[in-house]
Design a protein around this motif. Structure first.
Motif, PDB file in Angstrom:
ATOM      1  N   PHE A  68       0.840  -1.199   0.000  1.00 60.69           N
ATOM      2  CA  PHE A  68       0.000   0.000   0.000  1.00 60.69           C
ATOM      3  C   PHE A  68       0.874   1.248   0.000  1.00 60.69           C
ATOM      4  O   PHE A  68       0.607   2.205  -0.721  1.00 60.69           O
ATOM      5  CB  PHE A  68      -0.960   0.030   1.191  1.00 60.69           C
ATOM      6  CG  PHE A  68      -1.710   1.332   1.272  1.00 60.69           C
ATOM      7  CD1 PHE A  68      -2.709   1.626   0.362  1.00 60.69           C
ATOM      8  CD2 PHE A  68      -1.378   2.283   2.217  1.00 60.69           C
ATOM      9  CE1 PHE A  68      -3.387   2.839   0.401  1.00 60.69           C
ATOM     10  CE2 PHE A  68      -2.043   3.499   2.268  1.00 60.69           C
ATOM     11  CZ  PHE A  68      -3.050   3.774   1.359  1.00 60.69           C
ATOM     12  N   THR A  90      -1.020   6.934  -2.718  1.00 66.00           N
ATOM     13  CA  THR A  90      -2.331   7.574  -2.695  1.00 66.00           C
ATOM     14  C   THR A  90      -2.734   8.113  -4.068  1.00 66.00           C
ATOM     15  O   THR A  90      -3.532   9.037  -4.156  1.00 66.00           O
ATOM     16  CB  THR A  90      -2.326   8.715  -1.660  1.00 66.00           C
ATOM     17  OG1 THR A  90      -1.320   9.665  -2.034  1.00 66.00           O
ATOM     18  CG2 THR A  90      -2.059   8.200  -0.263  1.00 66.00           C
ATOM     19  N   VAL A 135     -13.387   4.155   4.949  1.00 66.46           N
ATOM     20  CA  VAL A 135     -12.266   3.415   4.370  1.00 66.46           C
ATOM     21  C   VAL A 135     -12.243   1.997   4.935  1.00 66.46           C
ATOM     22  O   VAL A 135     -12.505   1.791   6.116  1.00 66.46           O
ATOM     23  CB  VAL A 135     -10.923   4.150   4.611  1.00 66.46           C
ATOM     24  CG1 VAL A 135     -10.623   4.318   6.085  1.00 66.46           C
ATOM     25  CG2 VAL A 135      -9.784   3.466   3.911  1.00 66.46           C
ATOM     26  N   PHE A 192      -2.669   4.965   6.843  1.00 62.97           N
ATOM     27  CA  PHE A 192      -3.478   5.532   5.760  1.00 62.97           C
ATOM     28  C   PHE A 192      -3.682   7.029   5.996  1.00 62.97           C
ATOM     29  O   PHE A 192      -3.529   7.838   5.086  1.00 62.97           O
ATOM     30  CB  PHE A 192      -4.822   4.805   5.666  1.00 62.97           C
ATOM     31  CG  PHE A 192      -5.802   5.461   4.740  1.00 62.97           C
ATOM     32  CD1 PHE A 192      -5.739   5.232   3.377  1.00 62.97           C
ATOM     33  CD2 PHE A 192      -6.773   6.327   5.231  1.00 62.97           C
ATOM     34  CE1 PHE A 192      -6.629   5.851   2.511  1.00 62.97           C
ATOM     35  CE2 PHE A 192      -7.664   6.946   4.377  1.00 62.97           C
ATOM     36  CZ  PHE A 192      -7.590   6.712   3.007  1.00 62.97           C
ATOM     37  N   SER A 201      -2.263   9.819   3.466  1.00 61.49           N
ATOM     38  CA  SER A 201      -3.260  10.508   2.649  1.00 61.49           C
ATOM     39  C   SER A 201      -3.543  11.932   3.102  1.00 61.49           C
ATOM     40  O   SER A 201      -3.977  12.760   2.304  1.00 61.49           O
ATOM     41  CB  SER A 201      -4.575   9.724   2.651  1.00 61.49           C
ATOM     42  OG  SER A 201      -5.154   9.748   3.954  1.00 61.49           O
ATOM     43  N   VAL A 217     -13.534   4.654   0.328  1.00 62.65           N
ATOM     44  CA  VAL A 217     -12.225   4.185  -0.122  1.00 62.65           C
ATOM     45  C   VAL A 217     -12.172   2.690   0.127  1.00 62.65           C
ATOM     46  O   VAL A 217     -12.138   2.234   1.271  1.00 62.65           O
ATOM     47  CB  VAL A 217     -11.065   4.888   0.619  1.00 62.65           C
ATOM     48  CG1 VAL A 217      -9.720   4.389   0.088  1.00 62.65           C
ATOM     49  CG2 VAL A 217     -11.171   6.399   0.496  1.00 62.65           C
ATOM     50  N   LEU A 219     -10.265  -0.942  -0.325  1.00 60.37           N
ATOM     51  CA  LEU A 219      -8.944  -1.541  -0.482  1.00 60.37           C
ATOM     52  C   LEU A 219      -9.122  -3.040  -0.594  1.00 60.37           C
ATOM     53  O   LEU A 219      -9.980  -3.616   0.068  1.00 60.37           O
ATOM     54  CB  LEU A 219      -8.057  -1.211   0.724  1.00 60.37           C
ATOM     55  CG  LEU A 219      -7.877   0.268   1.045  1.00 60.37           C
ATOM     56  CD1 LEU A 219      -7.202   0.438   2.399  1.00 60.37           C
ATOM     57  CD2 LEU A 219      -7.062   0.940  -0.038  1.00 60.37           C
ATOM     58  N   SER A 257      -5.716  -3.593  -4.812  1.00 61.19           N
ATOM     59  CA  SER A 257      -6.719  -2.790  -5.500  1.00 61.19           C
ATOM     60  C   SER A 257      -7.150  -1.671  -4.562  1.00 61.19           C
ATOM     61  O   SER A 257      -7.245  -1.871  -3.353  1.00 61.19           O
ATOM     62  CB  SER A 257      -7.946  -3.629  -5.858  1.00 61.19           C
ATOM     63  OG  SER A 257      -7.595  -4.648  -6.745  1.00 61.19           O
ATOM     64  N   ILE A 258      -7.411  -0.516  -5.141  1.00 59.70           N
ATOM     65  CA  ILE A 258      -7.919   0.609  -4.365  1.00 59.70           C
ATOM     66  C   ILE A 258      -8.947   1.325  -5.240  1.00 59.70           C
ATOM     67  O   ILE A 258      -8.776   1.430  -6.450  1.00 59.70           O
ATOM     68  CB  ILE A 258      -6.787   1.562  -3.911  1.00 59.70           C
ATOM     69  CG1 ILE A 258      -7.329   2.702  -3.048  1.00 59.70           C
ATOM     70  CG2 ILE A 258      -5.989   2.073  -5.088  1.00 59.70           C
ATOM     71  CD1 ILE A 258      -6.239   3.528  -2.362  1.00 59.70           C
ATOM     72  N   THR A 295     -12.107   4.607  -5.217  1.00 60.92           N
ATOM     73  CA  THR A 295     -12.761   5.710  -4.531  1.00 60.92           C
ATOM     74  C   THR A 295     -14.132   5.947  -5.165  1.00 60.92           C
ATOM     75  O   THR A 295     -14.319   5.702  -6.352  1.00 60.92           O
ATOM     76  CB  THR A 295     -11.942   7.015  -4.632  1.00 60.92           C
ATOM     77  OG1 THR A 295     -11.788   7.381  -6.004  1.00 60.92           O
ATOM     78  CG2 THR A 295     -10.587   6.887  -3.971  1.00 60.92           C
TER      79      THR A 295
END
Length: 184
Positions: free
Chosen positions: A84, A89, A111, A122, A126, A168, A170, A175-176, A178
Protein backbone atom coordinates in the motif's frame (compact mmCIF):
# COMPACT_ATOMS: atom_id res chain seq x y z
CA UNK A 1 -15.37 -18.74 9.14
CA UNK A 2 -13.93 -21.01 6.44
CA UNK A 3 -11.07 -18.65 5.59
CA UNK A 4 -9.45 -18.91 9.02
CA UNK A 5 -6.99 -21.73 9.69
CA UNK A 6 -8.07 -23.05 13.07
CA UNK A 7 -5.18 -25.41 13.74
CA UNK A 8 -1.87 -24.28 12.23
CA UNK A 9 0.74 -27.04 12.14
CA UNK A 10 3.69 -24.84 13.12
CA UNK A 11 4.80 -21.28 13.79
CA UNK A 12 5.46 -20.54 10.10
CA UNK A 13 1.92 -21.61 9.17
CA UNK A 14 0.53 -19.54 12.05
CA UNK A 15 2.40 -16.44 10.83
CA UNK A 16 1.25 -16.99 7.24
CA UNK A 17 -2.34 -17.32 8.48
CA UNK A 18 -2.26 -14.50 11.03
CA UNK A 19 -4.09 -11.89 8.92
CA UNK A 20 -7.07 -14.24 8.76
CA UNK A 21 -7.34 -14.18 12.55
CA UNK A 22 -8.13 -10.45 12.42
CA UNK A 23 -11.34 -11.00 10.44
CA UNK A 24 -14.64 -10.06 11.98
CA UNK A 25 -17.98 -11.11 10.56
CA UNK A 26 -20.55 -8.83 9.00
CA UNK A 27 -22.78 -8.36 6.03
CA UNK A 28 -23.97 -5.16 4.40
CA UNK A 29 -25.77 -3.99 1.30
CA UNK A 30 -26.39 -0.54 -0.11
CA UNK A 31 -29.43 0.02 -2.30
CA UNK A 32 -29.03 2.58 -5.07
CA UNK A 33 -31.78 4.62 -6.66
CA UNK A 34 -31.90 7.33 -9.27
CA UNK A 35 -31.87 10.88 -7.91
CA UNK A 36 -32.26 14.30 -9.51
CA UNK A 37 -29.43 15.88 -7.53
CA UNK A 38 -26.44 14.41 -5.72
CA UNK A 39 -25.86 10.67 -5.76
CA UNK A 40 -22.64 9.17 -7.08
CA UNK A 41 -20.47 12.04 -8.32
CA UNK A 42 -17.18 10.29 -9.08
CA UNK A 43 -15.68 6.79 -9.19
CA UNK A 44 -12.08 5.72 -9.76
CA UNK A 45 -10.01 2.66 -9.14
CA UNK A 46 -6.67 1.04 -9.70
CA UNK A 47 -5.41 -2.52 -9.45
CA UNK A 48 -1.78 -3.48 -9.21
CA UNK A 49 -2.11 -7.18 -10.02
CA UNK A 50 1.63 -7.76 -9.80
CA UNK A 51 1.01 -7.86 -6.03
CA UNK A 52 -1.72 -10.54 -6.21
CA UNK A 53 0.17 -12.99 -4.00
CA UNK A 54 0.61 -10.58 -1.07
CA UNK A 55 -2.60 -11.74 0.56
CA UNK A 56 -5.77 -13.59 -0.21
CA UNK A 57 -7.59 -16.89 -0.43
CA UNK A 58 -5.98 -18.77 -3.27
CA UNK A 59 -8.51 -21.60 -3.50
CA UNK A 60 -11.81 -22.17 -5.16
CA UNK A 61 -12.83 -23.43 -8.56
CA UNK A 62 -11.49 -26.63 -10.11
CA UNK A 63 -7.79 -25.82 -9.64
CA UNK A 64 -7.92 -25.72 -5.83
CA UNK A 65 -11.32 -26.90 -4.58
CA UNK A 66 -12.54 -25.75 -1.18
CA UNK A 67 -11.32 -27.86 1.68
CA UNK A 68 -7.61 -28.07 0.87
CA UNK A 69 -4.77 -25.84 2.12
CA UNK A 70 -5.76 -23.16 -0.42
CA UNK A 71 -9.01 -22.54 1.48
CA UNK A 72 -7.42 -20.33 4.12
CA UNK A 73 -6.50 -16.68 3.96
CA UNK A 74 -2.75 -16.32 3.62
CA UNK A 75 -0.72 -13.18 3.73
CA UNK A 76 1.78 -11.04 5.53
CA UNK A 77 0.31 -7.91 7.12
CA UNK A 78 3.64 -6.10 6.97
CA UNK A 79 3.98 -6.93 3.27
CA UNK A 80 0.40 -5.79 2.59
CA UNK A 81 1.17 -2.50 4.31
CA UNK A 82 4.44 -2.11 2.35
CA UNK A 83 2.59 -2.63 -0.93
CA UNK A 84 0.00 0.00 0.00
CA UNK A 85 2.81 2.40 0.84
CA UNK A 86 4.44 1.64 -2.52
CA UNK A 87 1.21 2.08 -4.48
CA UNK A 88 0.54 5.19 -2.45
CA UNK A 89 -2.33 7.57 -2.69
CA UNK A 90 -2.47 8.04 -6.48
CA UNK A 91 -6.18 7.20 -6.72
CA UNK A 92 -7.00 9.64 -3.92
CA UNK A 93 -4.83 12.31 -5.52
CA UNK A 94 -6.53 11.82 -8.91
CA UNK A 95 -9.99 12.02 -7.33
CA UNK A 96 -9.15 15.27 -5.54
CA UNK A 97 -7.61 16.79 -8.67
CA UNK A 98 -10.51 15.74 -10.92
CA UNK A 99 -13.28 16.84 -8.53
CA UNK A 100 -11.54 19.86 -6.98
CA UNK A 101 -12.63 18.62 -3.55
CA UNK A 102 -10.56 18.96 -0.38
CA UNK A 103 -10.77 16.69 2.66
CA UNK A 104 -12.88 19.33 4.41
CA UNK A 105 -15.50 19.00 1.65
CA UNK A 106 -16.34 15.50 2.93
CA UNK A 107 -18.55 14.99 5.95
CA UNK A 108 -17.13 11.49 6.30
CA UNK A 109 -14.42 9.35 4.75
CA UNK A 110 -15.28 5.65 4.88
CA UNK A 111 -12.27 3.41 4.37
CA UNK A 112 -11.79 -0.33 4.50
CA UNK A 113 -10.00 -1.02 7.78
CA UNK A 114 -7.67 -3.97 8.20
CA UNK A 115 -6.03 -2.97 11.49
CA UNK A 116 -5.79 0.20 13.53
CA UNK A 117 -2.05 0.68 12.74
CA UNK A 118 -2.82 0.36 9.01
CA UNK A 119 -5.64 2.89 9.34
CA UNK A 120 -3.27 5.27 11.15
CA UNK A 121 -0.72 4.83 8.33
CA UNK A 122 -3.48 5.53 5.76
CA UNK A 123 -4.26 8.81 7.56
CA UNK A 124 -0.57 9.72 7.68
CA UNK A 125 -0.03 9.01 3.97
CA UNK A 126 -3.26 10.51 2.65
CA UNK A 127 -3.72 13.50 4.91
CA UNK A 128 -7.36 12.57 5.59
CA UNK A 129 -8.33 14.27 8.88
CA UNK A 130 -9.01 11.66 11.57
CA UNK A 131 -12.24 13.38 12.57
CA UNK A 132 -13.71 12.53 9.14
CA UNK A 133 -13.21 8.77 9.60
CA UNK A 134 -15.81 6.32 10.85
CA UNK A 135 -13.60 3.90 12.79
CA UNK A 136 -14.98 0.37 13.19
CA UNK A 137 -11.96 -1.94 13.26
CA UNK A 138 -11.34 -1.89 17.06
CA UNK A 139 -14.91 -3.03 17.71
CA UNK A 140 -15.63 -5.23 14.68
CA UNK A 141 -12.24 -6.33 13.34
CA UNK A 142 -11.55 -6.53 9.63
CA UNK A 143 -15.04 -7.05 8.24
CA UNK A 144 -13.74 -7.06 4.68
CA UNK A 145 -16.24 -6.18 1.98
CA UNK A 146 -18.94 -5.27 4.50
CA UNK A 147 -16.85 -2.50 6.08
CA UNK A 148 -17.98 0.40 3.89
CA UNK A 149 -21.67 -0.52 4.10
CA UNK A 150 -21.47 -0.90 7.89
CA UNK A 151 -19.73 2.47 8.23
CA UNK A 152 -22.34 4.14 6.01
CA UNK A 153 -25.10 2.64 8.12
CA UNK A 154 -23.54 4.15 11.23
CA UNK A 155 -23.59 7.72 9.85
CA UNK A 156 -26.44 7.76 7.32
CA UNK A 157 -29.16 9.00 9.69
CA UNK A 158 -27.02 12.03 10.59
CA UNK A 159 -26.33 13.11 7.01
CA UNK A 160 -28.07 16.14 5.53
CA UNK A 161 -28.79 16.81 1.84
CA UNK A 162 -25.60 18.03 0.19
CA UNK A 163 -23.28 16.18 2.58
CA UNK A 164 -20.54 14.38 0.69
CA UNK A 165 -19.05 11.04 1.69
CA UNK A 166 -15.88 9.52 0.27
CA UNK A 167 -15.71 5.74 0.09
CA UNK A 168 -12.22 4.19 -0.12
CA UNK A 169 -12.13 0.47 -0.85
CA UNK A 170 -8.94 -1.54 -0.48
CA UNK A 171 -8.45 -5.12 -1.56
CA UNK A 172 -5.98 -7.92 -2.11
CA UNK A 173 -4.04 -8.06 -5.35
CA UNK A 174 -3.62 -4.50 -4.34
CA UNK A 175 -6.72 -2.79 -5.50
CA UNK A 176 -7.92 0.61 -4.37
CA UNK A 177 -11.06 2.46 -5.38
CA UNK A 178 -12.76 5.71 -4.53
CA UNK A 179 -16.36 6.80 -4.82
CA UNK A 180 -17.67 10.28 -4.05
CA UNK A 181 -21.31 10.30 -3.02
CA UNK A 182 -23.55 13.22 -2.13
CA UNK A 183 -26.75 12.78 -0.16
CA UNK A 184 -29.73 14.11 -2.09
Amino acid sequence: MGAVRRDPANLAEFRESFAGYTFGDAGAAVVLEAVDRGGILDVDGETRSEHWAVGGIFGGGSRHPRGDEHTYFRGDGNELRAVFEKVGTSVLDRMRHRTGLEWTDFRHVLVHQVTLPNLERFVEMSGVPEDRLVVTVPELGNIASASLGVQLDRVHANLSPGDRVLFVGLGGGMSIMTMVWEKS
